[in-house]
Design an enzyme around this catalytic site. Structure first.
Site, mmCIF file in Angstrom:
data_model
loop_
_atom_site.group_PDB
_atom_site.id
_atom_site.type_symbol
_atom_site.label_atom_id
_atom_site.label_comp_id
_atom_site.label_asym_id
_atom_site.label_seq_id
_atom_site.Cartn_x
_atom_site.Cartn_y
_atom_site.Cartn_z
ATOM 1 N N ASP A 1 -18.911 4.711 52.791
ATOM 2 C CA ASP A 1 -19.602 3.526 52.267
ATOM 3 C C ASP A 1 -18.680 2.335 51.946
ATOM 4 O OD1 ASP A 1 -21.601 5.409 52.380
ATOM 5 O OD2 ASP A 1 -22.310 5.130 50.336
ATOM 6 N N LYS B 1 -27.372 6.707 55.735
ATOM 7 C CA LYS B 1 -28.053 7.532 54.740
ATOM 8 C C LYS B 1 -28.816 6.640 53.787
ATOM 9 C CE LYS B 1 -23.833 7.690 52.007
ATOM 10 N NZ LYS B 1 -24.328 7.085 50.767
ATOM 11 N N CYS C 1 -20.857 8.616 45.759
ATOM 12 C CA CYS C 1 -20.974 9.054 47.158
ATOM 13 C C CYS C 1 -19.776 9.860 47.643
ATOM 14 C CB CYS C 1 -21.273 7.852 48.047
ATOM 15 S SG CYS C 1 -22.899 7.151 47.647
#
Ligand SMILES: [Zn+2]
Length: 201
Positions: A8, A106, A151
């Protein structure tokens, strides 16, 4: 085979972004420096529809960082971030992604959040990242990126549960809350993972 997972590293999680992680930009040089040492490089990308239920604005009377119960799971309500197709959702243009053969998205289901690169938060659906890595004969996974207490942490936990040998690259990771990151690192170590620095690679 060793894989590097870049978690991310998106504009909304970098300074100036909608959900900026303190010093998030510090992970970019580490990501660029390490890629040549890995046979497999994969990136993940938080990729939400605008009606995503992790956004505080989609719950009347709720503010960002409040917690709610979402379909049986504790959910932190976030500022609106990483909306599909927006500049904030793009991976940072400062990362060299030439070695990244795949990007796993995601958080696309509006009903459930997805911190891990492997599953949604309820383990209801897989992203197929584990199958991809196994298809490439990967047994060791090195994880870095944003954010260390969400994450990156959940990706590492799932990697361990999936029985990959798992390493978290600490200097390639930044967290939203330093105390939570300390707990996350302790948990990863307890579960059999290793916390390392990029210069050990
Ligand atoms: Zn998100």
């Amino acid at each position: 085979m060793k894989a590097l997972l870049l978690i991310d590293i998106q504009n909304d999680f970098l300074p100036g972004g909608a959900l900026a992680v303190p010093e998030g930009d510090k992970v970019i040089p580490v990501a660029n420096q390490l890629q040549s040492r890995f046979e497999v490089v994969v990136a993940t990308q938080d990729w939400h529809p605008t009606n995503h239920k992790s956004f505080a604005k989609n719950h009347s009377g709720k503010k960002p960082f409040e917690k709610i119960d979402l379909d049986g799971l504790e959910q932190v309500l976030w500022p609106t971030h990483c909306v599909q197709g927006t500049p904030g959702a793009q991976l940072s243009a400062a990362i060299n992604l030439n070695k990244a053969e795949a990007i796993f998205r995601k958080g696309t289901n509006p009903e459930i959040d997805s911190y891990s690169g492997f599953y949604d938060n309820g383990h209801r659906k897989t992203t197929a990242l584990a199958d991809y890595l196994r298809g490439k004969q990967v047994s060791q996974i090195y994880i870095m990126g944003l954010a260390g207490d969400y994450c990156v942490y959940y990706t590492a936990k799932d990697a361990l549960e999936l029985e990959f040998e798992t390493f978290l690259i600490e200097d390639g990771t930044r967290a939203i809350n330093p105390d939570d990151f300390e707990k996350a690192k302790a948990d990863i170590t307890n579960l059999g993972g290793q916390i390392i620095q990029s210069n050990q690679l």
